[in-house]
Design a protein around this motif. Structure first.
Motif, short mmCIF file in Angstrom:
data_model
loop_
_atom_site.label_atom_id
_atom_site.label_comp_id
_atom_site.label_asym_id
_atom_site.label_seq_id
_atom_site.Cartn_x
_atom_site.Cartn_y
_atom_site.Cartn_z
N ALA A 44 0.83 -1.21 0.00
CA ALA A 44 0.00 0.00 0.00
C ALA A 44 0.86 1.26 0.00
O ALA A 44 0.59 2.22 -0.74
N ALA A 45 1.91 1.26 0.82
CA ALA A 45 2.76 2.45 0.91
C ALA A 45 3.44 2.75 -0.42
O ALA A 45 3.54 3.92 -0.83
N ILE A 46 3.90 1.72 -1.10
CA ILE A 46 4.58 1.93 -2.38
C ILE A 46 3.60 2.39 -3.45
O ILE A 46 3.90 3.28 -4.24
N ALA A 106 12.47 2.32 -14.83
CA ALA A 106 13.80 1.73 -15.00
C ALA A 106 13.92 0.59 -13.99
O ALA A 106 13.86 0.82 -12.79
N CYS A 107 14.07 -0.62 -14.48
CA CYS A 107 14.04 -1.78 -13.59
C CYS A 107 15.23 -2.69 -13.84
O CYS A 107 15.41 -3.23 -14.94
N SER A 108 16.04 -2.89 -12.79
CA SER A 108 17.19 -3.79 -12.87
C SER A 108 16.80 -5.22 -12.52
O SER A 108 17.55 -6.16 -12.81
N GLY A 109 15.67 -5.38 -11.86
CA GLY A 109 15.29 -6.68 -11.33
C GLY A 109 15.57 -6.81 -9.85
O GLY A 109 15.22 -7.80 -9.23
N GLY A 110 16.24 -5.80 -9.25
CA GLY A 110 16.44 -5.78 -7.80
C GLY A 110 15.16 -5.46 -7.08
O GLY A 110 14.17 -5.03 -7.69
N ALA A 111 15.16 -5.65 -5.76
CA ALA A 111 13.93 -5.50 -4.99
C ALA A 111 13.33 -4.10 -5.12
O ALA A 111 12.10 -3.96 -5.25
N ASP A 112 14.16 -3.07 -5.08
CA ASP A 112 13.63 -1.71 -5.11
C ASP A 112 12.91 -1.41 -6.42
O ASP A 112 11.77 -0.96 -6.43
N SER A 113 13.60 -1.65 -7.54
CA SER A 113 12.99 -1.32 -8.83
C SER A 113 11.88 -2.30 -9.19
O SER A 113 10.92 -1.94 -9.88
N LEU A 114 11.97 -3.55 -8.70
CA LEU A 114 10.91 -4.52 -8.98
C LEU A 114 9.63 -4.15 -8.23
O LEU A 114 8.52 -4.23 -8.78
N ALA A 115 9.78 -3.72 -6.97
CA ALA A 115 8.60 -3.27 -6.22
C ALA A 115 8.00 -2.03 -6.86
O ALA A 115 6.76 -1.88 -6.92
N LEU A 164 10.24 9.30 -16.35
CA LEU A 164 11.06 8.12 -16.14
C LEU A 164 11.17 7.90 -14.64
O LEU A 164 11.55 8.81 -13.91
N LEU A 165 10.83 6.71 -14.16
CA LEU A 165 10.80 6.41 -12.73
C LEU A 165 11.95 5.50 -12.35
O LEU A 165 12.21 4.51 -13.04
N THR A 166 12.64 5.83 -11.27
CA THR A 166 13.68 4.95 -10.74
C THR A 166 13.36 4.55 -9.31
O THR A 166 12.62 5.25 -8.61
N GLY A 167 13.95 3.45 -8.84
CA GLY A 167 13.57 2.87 -7.57
C GLY A 167 14.45 3.25 -6.39
O GLY A 167 14.57 2.47 -5.44
N HIS A 168 15.07 4.41 -6.40
CA HIS A 168 15.90 4.83 -5.27
C HIS A 168 15.04 5.00 -4.01
O HIS A 168 13.99 5.63 -4.05
N THR A 169 15.52 4.45 -2.91
CA THR A 169 14.76 4.43 -1.66
C THR A 169 15.34 5.39 -0.63
O THR A 169 16.38 6.03 -0.86
N ARG A 170 14.67 5.43 0.52
CA ARG A 170 15.17 6.21 1.65
C ARG A 170 16.57 5.78 2.04
O ARG A 170 17.43 6.60 2.38
N THR A 205 10.47 -2.46 0.39
CA THR A 205 10.46 -2.99 -0.98
C THR A 205 10.70 -4.49 -0.98
O THR A 205 10.08 -5.22 -1.77
N ARG A 206 11.55 -4.97 -0.10
CA ARG A 206 11.79 -6.42 -0.03
C ARG A 206 10.54 -7.15 0.44
O ARG A 206 10.19 -8.20 -0.09
N LYS A 207 9.87 -6.58 1.44
CA LYS A 207 8.64 -7.21 1.94
C LYS A 207 7.56 -7.19 0.87
O LYS A 207 6.83 -8.18 0.70
N ALA A 208 7.45 -6.11 0.14
CA ALA A 208 6.44 -6.03 -0.92
C ALA A 208 6.69 -7.09 -1.98
O ALA A 208 5.75 -7.76 -2.44
N CYS A 209 7.95 -7.27 -2.39
CA CYS A 209 8.27 -8.29 -3.39
C CYS A 209 7.89 -9.68 -2.87
O CYS A 209 7.30 -10.49 -3.61
N ALA A 210 8.23 -9.97 -1.62
CA ALA A 210 7.91 -11.28 -1.05
C ALA A 210 6.41 -11.50 -1.02
O ALA A 210 5.91 -12.59 -1.35
#
Length: 331
Positions: free
Chosen positions: A9-11, A31-40, A126-132, A178-183
């Motif tokens: 929900a937060a994402i 922009a998605c590398s397949g890592g948790a941040d960009s995948l979420a 263009l969206l990137t997955g940089h986090t806090r 982001t890791r929890k969201a992916c899981a």
């Protein structure tokens, strides 16, 4: 109906905020590398964008730096097509031979590829997955390098990248979220080995310094570092506005700058004026550093008949009477 899991929900809320108010037209690209941040981020965008009446596309960049990188990039692209992204592109880039260290070279190649895809599809953002967590790392690295206010401002939530708005919706979202969201969504992120390679300064900050700070000062230190970036960014914006007006006032008709007018400016504003003028002259922004601006400033505040101040790109600036003037490029 079961309540939506808080990380998901937060994402989604963060993505919705970022997309609201964008102009109509082309797609938004993740922009998605397949890592948790960009995948979420991608999973949230492909859910949110259609509900806002927007097309969502995805681009993944293969830097060619690791075995299996091409297959991994194609796997990300295949997943994206399967969940409804369109357009989807996988782009191979060449990192070797670019200036700077490996991190800087890879970043330059990546952003060139992203803006190229965005331009072809007339993307509105263009969206990137940089986090806090990424923001906290950036602030610490800037502090260690003596980068000053511009570095301490960290990564902006929005900036222009060759005419395309670059958005970072997740700067207030943690890496853990982001890791929890992916899981929870059944997604299997790729773990980039560069993220734990101690030869990279950011990897050392991530593995050693940030955990040590959290142990010493508590988990709130990550939010505090990110908040520091936001506060400094706001101050920078105000000073940049003042500097833009000051630059117009100190210009001489011959294209130089008036030394007496520069001398009465506050140091913070004068430094920004000189920085902006150096960029106008053609100094590459990435190479323009504090020492170059300090050399220009010395022509104003520490004048004793010294020679030219040398800027990146072979540019030279000299003082002639009461003016700073460009003196062409070094031989």
């Amino acid at each position: 109906m079961a309540a939506l899991a808080p990380p998901i929900a937060a994402i989604r809320v963060a993505v919705r905020r970022a997309l609201t108010g964008l102009p109509a037209g082309g797609p938004v690209l993740v922009a998605c590398s397949g890592g948790a941040d960009s995948l979420a981020l991608a999973a949230a965008t492909v859910f949110v964008a259609p509900r806002l009446g927007r097309a969502a596309g995805l681009v993944t960049v293969d830097h060619g730096l690791q075995p299996g990188s091409a297959e991994r990039a194609e796997a990300v692209a295949g997943w994206a097509r399967g969940v409804g992204f369109a357009p989807v592109e996988s782009v191979r880039v060449e990192v070797a031979g670019r200036p700077g260290g490996p991190e800087a070279a890879a970043r330059e190649a990546r952003y060139q590829a992203l803006t190229g895809v965005a331009g072809r599809h007339r993307a509105v953002a263009l969206l990137t997955g940089h986090t806090r967590d990424d923001q906290a790392e950036t602030v610490l690295l800037a502090l260690a390098r003596g980068a000053g206010p511009r570095g301490l401002a960290g990564m902006p939530a929005r900036r222009d990248l060759d005419g395309v708005p670059l958005l970072r919706p997740l700067l207030e979202i943690s890496r853990e979220q982001t890791r929890k969201a992916c899981a929870m969504l059944g997604l299997s992120p790729w773990e980039d080995p560069h993220n734990v390679d101690p030869s990279y300064a950011r990897a050392r900050v991530r593995a050693d310094l940030l955990p040590a700070l959290v142990r010493a000062l508590g988990p709130g230190v990550l939010d505090n570092l990110a908040r520091t970036a936001r506060l400094v960014a706001a101050d920078n914006a105000a000073l940049d506005d003042l500097a833009a007006g000051a630059l117009a006032e100190v210009r001489h008709p011959d294209g130089g700058l008036s030394v007496p007018a520069l001398a009465v400016l506050s140091p913070a504003v004068r430094g920004r004026v000189l920085h902006a003028w150096a960029r106008e002259l053609g100094a590459p922004p990435a190479a323009l550093s504090h020492r170059h601006v300090a050399a220009l400033d010395a022509l104003v505040t520490g004048w004793h008949g010294q020679g030219a101040a040398h800027l990146p790109g072979g540019l030279r600036v000299v003082r002639r009477a009461d003016r700073l003037v460009p003196a062409g490029r070094a031989g």
